[in-house]
Design an enzyme around this catalytic site. Structure first.
Site, PDB file in Angstrom:
ATOM      1  N   ASN A 154     -17.500   3.772 -43.107  1.00 12.10           N
ATOM      2  CA  ASN A 154     -18.594   3.614 -44.705  1.00 12.10           C
ATOM      3  C   ASN A 154     -19.064   1.938 -44.871  1.00 12.10           C
ATOM      4  O   ASN A 154     -19.007   1.458 -44.129  1.00 12.10           O
ATOM      5  CB  ASN A 154     -16.953   3.838 -45.310  1.00 12.10           C
ATOM      6  CG  ASN A 154     -16.704   4.888 -45.711  1.00 12.10           C
ATOM      7  OD1 ASN A 154     -17.353   6.075 -45.187  1.00 12.10           O
ATOM      8  ND2 ASN A 154     -15.843   5.315 -46.060  1.00 12.10           N
TER       9      ASN A 154
ATOM     10  N   HIS B 267     -21.114   1.180 -39.290  1.00 13.00           N
ATOM     11  CA  HIS B 267     -22.442   1.697 -39.467  1.00 13.00           C
ATOM     12  C   HIS B 267     -23.055   0.266 -40.791  1.00 13.00           C
ATOM     13  O   HIS B 267     -24.043   0.702 -41.424  1.00 13.00           O
ATOM     14  CB  HIS B 267     -22.303   2.850 -40.759  1.00 13.00           C
ATOM     15  CG  HIS B 267     -21.795   3.989 -39.539  1.00 13.00           C
ATOM     16  ND1 HIS B 267     -21.830   4.940 -39.507  1.00 13.00           N
ATOM     17  CD2 HIS B 267     -22.382   3.992 -37.953  1.00 13.00           C
ATOM     18  CE1 HIS B 267     -21.912   5.855 -38.751  1.00 13.00           C
ATOM     19  NE2 HIS B 267     -22.273   5.683 -38.058  1.00 13.00           N
TER      20      HIS B 267
ATOM     21  N   CYS C 178     -36.865 -12.299 -38.965  1.00 10.50           N
ATOM     22  CA  CYS C 178     -36.381 -13.197 -38.442  1.00 10.50           C
ATOM     23  C   CYS C 178     -34.692 -13.245 -38.557  1.00 10.50           C
ATOM     24  O   CYS C 178     -34.196 -11.747 -38.910  1.00 10.50           O
ATOM     25  CB  CYS C 178     -36.590 -14.796 -39.129  1.00 10.50           C
ATOM     26  SG  CYS C 178     -35.579 -15.128 -41.425  1.00 10.50           S
TER      27      CYS C 178
ATOM     28  N   CYS D 108     -38.090 -16.245 -43.941  1.00 10.85           N
ATOM     29  CA  CYS D 108     -39.880 -16.065 -44.165  1.00 10.85           C
ATOM     30  C   CYS D 108     -40.352 -15.383 -44.345  1.00 10.85           C
ATOM     31  O   CYS D 108     -42.157 -14.912 -44.014  1.00 10.85           O
ATOM     32  CB  CYS D 108     -39.666 -15.735 -42.625  1.00 10.85           C
ATOM     33  SG  CYS D 108     -38.938 -14.211 -42.017  1.00 10.85           S
TER      34      CYS D 108
HETATM   35  C1  BV8 Z   1     -27.899   6.655 -33.038  1.00  8.99           C
HETATM   36  C2  BV8 Z   1     -25.278   4.228 -42.838  1.00  8.99           C
HETATM   37  C3  BV8 Z   1     -29.225   6.277 -30.573  1.00  8.99           C
HETATM   38  C4  BV8 Z   1     -26.551   3.684 -43.364  1.00  8.99           C
HETATM   39  C5  BV8 Z   1     -25.127   6.718 -41.194  1.00  8.99           C
HETATM   40  C6  BV8 Z   1     -25.642  13.524 -31.420  1.00  8.99           C
HETATM   41  C7  BV8 Z   1     -25.617  15.242 -31.609  1.00  8.99           C
HETATM   42  C8  BV8 Z   1     -26.327  15.732 -32.730  1.00  8.99           C
HETATM   43  C9  BV8 Z   1     -26.982  13.965 -33.157  1.00  8.99           C
HETATM   44  C10 BV8 Z   1     -26.834  13.275 -32.712  1.00  8.99           C
HETATM   45  C11 BV8 Z   1     -26.165  13.028 -31.485  1.00  8.99           C
HETATM   46  N1  BV8 Z   1     -26.230  11.647 -31.116  1.00  8.99           N
HETATM   47  C12 BV8 Z   1     -27.564  10.995 -31.871  1.00  8.99           C
HETATM   48  C13 BV8 Z   1     -27.156  11.824 -33.085  1.00  8.99           C
HETATM   49  C14 BV8 Z   1     -28.312  11.745 -33.924  1.00  8.99           C
HETATM   50  C15 BV8 Z   1     -27.512  11.112 -35.989  1.00  8.99           C
HETATM   51  C16 BV8 Z   1     -26.498  11.999 -35.913  1.00  8.99           C
HETATM   52  O1  BV8 Z   1     -25.749  12.195 -35.888  1.00  8.99           O
HETATM   53  N2  BV8 Z   1     -27.405  13.030 -36.934  1.00  8.99           N
HETATM   54  C17 BV8 Z   1     -26.237  13.941 -37.596  1.00  8.99           C
HETATM   55  C18 BV8 Z   1     -26.987  13.857 -38.753  1.00  8.99           C
HETATM   56  C19 BV8 Z   1     -26.454  15.692 -36.775  1.00  8.99           C
HETATM   57  N3  BV8 Z   1     -27.073   9.956 -35.230  1.00  8.99           N
HETATM   58  C20 BV8 Z   1     -27.965   8.660 -35.187  1.00  8.99           C
HETATM   59  O2  BV8 Z   1     -28.424   8.994 -35.577  1.00  8.99           O
HETATM   60  C21 BV8 Z   1     -27.060   6.979 -34.599  1.00  8.99           C
HETATM   61  N4  BV8 Z   1     -27.961   6.393 -33.751  1.00  8.99           N
HETATM   62  O3  BV8 Z   1     -27.777   7.819 -32.462  1.00  8.99           O
HETATM   63  O4  BV8 Z   1     -29.002   5.907 -32.189  1.00  8.99           O
HETATM   64  C22 BV8 Z   1     -30.238   7.183 -30.965  1.00  8.99           C
HETATM   65  C23 BV8 Z   1     -31.792   6.238 -31.393  1.00  8.99           C
HETATM   66  C24 BV8 Z   1     -33.265   7.548 -31.793  1.00  8.99           C
HETATM   67  C25 BV8 Z   1     -32.853   8.846 -31.099  1.00  8.99           C
HETATM   68  C26 BV8 Z   1     -31.648   9.226 -31.331  1.00  8.99           C
HETATM   69  C27 BV8 Z   1     -30.772   8.676 -31.055  1.00  8.99           C
HETATM   70  C28 BV8 Z   1     -26.214   6.556 -36.269  1.00  8.99           C
HETATM   71  C29 BV8 Z   1     -25.526   7.054 -37.218  1.00  8.99           C
HETATM   72  C30 BV8 Z   1     -25.198   5.963 -37.678  1.00  8.99           C
HETATM   73  C31 BV8 Z   1     -26.993   6.583 -39.355  1.00  8.99           C
HETATM   74  N5  BV8 Z   1     -25.957   5.689 -40.701  1.00  8.99           N
HETATM   75  N6  BV8 Z   1     -24.302   5.197 -42.184  1.00  8.99           N
HETATM   76  C32 BV8 Z   1     -26.033   4.543 -44.715  1.00  8.99           C
HETATM   77  O5  BV8 Z   1     -24.453   4.419 -45.385  1.00  8.99           O
HETATM   78  O6  BV8 Z   1     -26.904   4.587 -46.080  1.00  8.99           O
HETATM   79  S1  BV8 Z   1     -24.218   7.776 -41.196  1.00  8.99           S
HETATM   80  C33 BV8 Z   1     -23.498   8.270 -42.811  1.00  8.99           C
HETATM   81  O7  BV8 Z   1     -23.271   9.526 -42.954  1.00  8.99           O
HETATM   82  C34 BV8 Z   1     -21.654   7.507 -42.531  1.00  8.99           C
HETATM   83  O8  BV8 Z   1     -22.025   6.440 -42.480  1.00  8.99           O
HETATM   84  C35 BV8 Z   1     -21.693   8.754 -42.023  1.00  8.99           C
HETATM   85  O9  BV8 Z   1     -21.398   8.080 -40.941  1.00  8.99           O
HETATM   86  C36 BV8 Z   1     -22.093   9.660 -42.478  1.00  8.99           C
HETATM   87  C37 BV8 Z   1     -21.953  10.908 -43.541  1.00  8.99           C
HETATM   88  O10 BV8 Z   1     -19.980  11.224 -43.307  1.00  8.99           O
HETATM   89  P1  BV8 Z   1     -19.280  11.386 -44.122  1.00  8.99           P
HETATM   90  O11 BV8 Z   1     -18.937   9.729 -43.750  1.00  8.99           O
HETATM   91  O12 BV8 Z   1     -17.903  12.074 -43.332  1.00  8.99           O
HETATM   92  O13 BV8 Z   1     -19.562  11.679 -44.813  1.00  8.99           O
HETATM   93  P2  BV8 Z   1     -19.350  13.081 -45.843  1.00  8.99           P
HETATM   94  O14 BV8 Z   1     -20.475  13.420 -47.073  1.00  8.99           O
HETATM   95  O15 BV8 Z   1     -20.438  13.696 -45.068  1.00  8.99           O
HETATM   96  O16 BV8 Z   1     -17.908  13.717 -45.523  1.00  8.99           O
HETATM   97  C38 BV8 Z   1     -17.375  13.179 -46.360  1.00  8.99           C
HETATM   98  C39 BV8 Z   1     -15.641  14.591 -46.297  1.00  8.99           C
HETATM   99  O17 BV8 Z   1     -14.750  14.114 -46.842  1.00  8.99           O
HETATM  100  C40 BV8 Z   1     -15.793  15.643 -46.332  1.00  8.99           C
HETATM  101  O18 BV8 Z   1     -14.805  16.315 -45.307  1.00  8.99           O
HETATM  102  C41 BV8 Z   1     -15.019  15.733 -47.625  1.00  8.99           C
HETATM  103  O19 BV8 Z   1     -14.153  17.415 -46.708  1.00  8.99           O
HETATM  104  C42 BV8 Z   1     -14.203  14.859 -47.022  1.00  8.99           C
HETATM  105  N7  BV8 Z   1     -13.355  14.292 -48.602  1.00  8.99           N
HETATM  106  C43 BV8 Z   1     -13.927  13.995 -49.947  1.00  8.99           C
HETATM  107  N8  BV8 Z   1     -13.315  14.098 -50.352  1.00  8.99           N
HETATM  108  C44 BV8 Z   1     -11.959  13.525 -50.152  1.00  8.99           C
HETATM  109  C45 BV8 Z   1     -12.002  14.001 -48.735  1.00  8.99           C
HETATM  110  N9  BV8 Z   1     -11.090  13.811 -48.259  1.00  8.99           N
HETATM  111  C46 BV8 Z   1      -9.796  12.998 -48.460  1.00  8.99           C
HETATM  112  N10 BV8 Z   1      -9.768  13.062 -49.906  1.00  8.99           N
HETATM  113  C47 BV8 Z   1     -10.359  12.949 -51.000  1.00  8.99           C
HETATM  114  N11 BV8 Z   1     -10.715  12.561 -51.716  1.00  8.99           N
HETATM  115 ZN    ZN Z   2     -36.716 -14.303 -42.453  1.00 11.66          ZN
END
Ligand code: BV8
Ligand code: ZN
Length: 258
Positions: A112, A129, A140, A160
């Site tokens: 988060n 993240h 910069c 800058c």
């Molecule tokens: C990278 C910041 C190297 C920004 C975020 C391996 C396999 C497949 C794909 C990849 C892989 N390795 C890399 C990738 C690519 C990619 C990726 O994972 N893609 C996914 C979509 C398949 N990963 C990346 O790009 C990472 N970097 O690998 O760099 C690279 C370099 C070049 C080219 C390739 C690779 C960077 C990943 C980070 C991105 N930034 N956030 C922003 O927030 O705006 S990710 C963002 O989305 C969040 O931080 C979080 O990680 C994700 C969302 O997931 P959740 O937090 O779990 O939220 P979601 O809504 O999905 O689920 C909520 C859950 O809560 C549900 O299960 C629901 O049931 C539950 N829930 C709801 N209410 C409740 C509850 N549970 C309990 N109580 C409740 N009340």
């Molecule tokens: Zn700057």
């Protein structure tokens, strides 16, 4: 309101999870957007993972920012505005209590970018993240906390005058190396990993669950519903984290620390 599993399995699941935590000398926690849902913040999958009709993965990328920085800033300024209206919930607060029990042998790894764990009082928080409460310059080394105050549509660096960006990790960007290696180490060294409110779809964060397994740690999942990780976890507690975590931590807190 107890989640829909049978009374007995719910009780059994809670007791088993509490016993894993009580038996642990080191604990790590991995959280996702679900833990902030009860504070009123939208999750990613909750909105169907869409922003202005685009997949979040297409808005939160360096290419999208290069193509249309205004649209990306609209995405983050709206999330910052929503954040200004909310408070941590009982789920965040329960993790503060859990940290007090384990002290330095506790790490809270969060995906988060809302800063609600720290706002609740959590100390050892690893923001793998980044955070939308910080901005950094695209040119910069300028980086600054701006909290949730409103920002211009296209903020510029006061050093800058280049474009500022939210200090978050976009898709296809590497995670901050130091913070990521501390997160991995915490999981490698823990006896129990608590996974809360994440769909376990985004990597490398979701890979920490397999890392915990590889190192013989017990894995407890708290989620409203099953996720891709559920099959592999030791205990799955289905329910809202704002209800489940206080109950779980209450049961752990009663036992004397190891
Ligand atoms: C990278 C910041 C190297 C920004 C975020 C391996 C396999 C497949 C794909 C990849 C892989 N390795 C890399 C990738 C690519 C990619 C990726 O994972 N893609 C996914 C979509 C398949 N990963 C990346 O790009 C990472 N970097 O690998 O760099 C690279 C370099 C070049 C080219 C390739 C690779 C960077 C990943 C980070 C991105 N930034 N956030 C922003 O927030 O705006 S990710 C963002 O989305 C969040 O931080 C979080 O990680 C994700 C969302 O997931 P959740 O937090 O779990 O939220 P979601 O809504 O999905 O689920 C909520 C859950 O809560 C549900 O299960 C629901 O049931 C539950 N829930 C709801 N209410 C409740 C509850 N549970 C309990 N109580 C409740 N009340
Ligand atoms: Zn700057």
């Amino acid at each position: 309101m107890h989640p829909h599993v049978g009374e007995s399995d719910w009780e059994e699941g809670l007791e088993q999870a509490a016993s894993f935590l009580k038996a642990a000398s080191r604990v790590a926690v991995l959280t996702g957007a679900g833990i902030s849902a009860e504070s009123g913040l939208a999750t990613f999958r909750g909105q169907g993972g869409l922003w202005e009709g685009q997949r979040v993965e297409d808005v939160a990328t360096p290419r999208a920012f290069a193509r249309d920085p205004r649209q990306v800033w609209r995405f983050y300024n709206l999330r910052r505005a929503n954040l200004a209206e909310v408070q941590p919930n009982a789920g965040h607060r329960a993790l503060v209590d859990l940290e007090q029990r384990f002290g330095d042998d506790f790490a809270l790894i969060t995906q988060n970018v809302d800063g609600l764990h720290q706002a609740a009082g959590s100390v050892n928080v690893l923001e793998i993240h980044g955070s939308i409460r910080r901005v950094r310059c695209t040119e910069c080394p300028y980086i600054v906390e701006r909290g949730v105050e409103a920002l211009p549509d296209l903020p510029h660096c006061e050093k800058c005058n280049s474009l500022l960006r939210p200090d978050v990790v976009w898709f296809e960007e590497m995670l901050p190396a130091t913070i990521w290696s501390r997160a991995e180490l915490a999981v490698v060294r823990c006896q129990c990993l608590l996974v809360v409110g994440t769909s376990a779809m985004v990597y490398p964060a979701a890979g920490l669950i397999a890392t915990a397994h590889e190192h013989k740690a017990r894995v407890i999942e708290v989620n409203l519903q099953a996720t891709p990780a559920t099959q592999g976890v030791d205990v799955s507690l289905l329910g809202p984290s704002g209800t489940v975590l206080p109950e779980l931590v209450r049961r752990v807190a009663t036992a004397p620390p190891l």
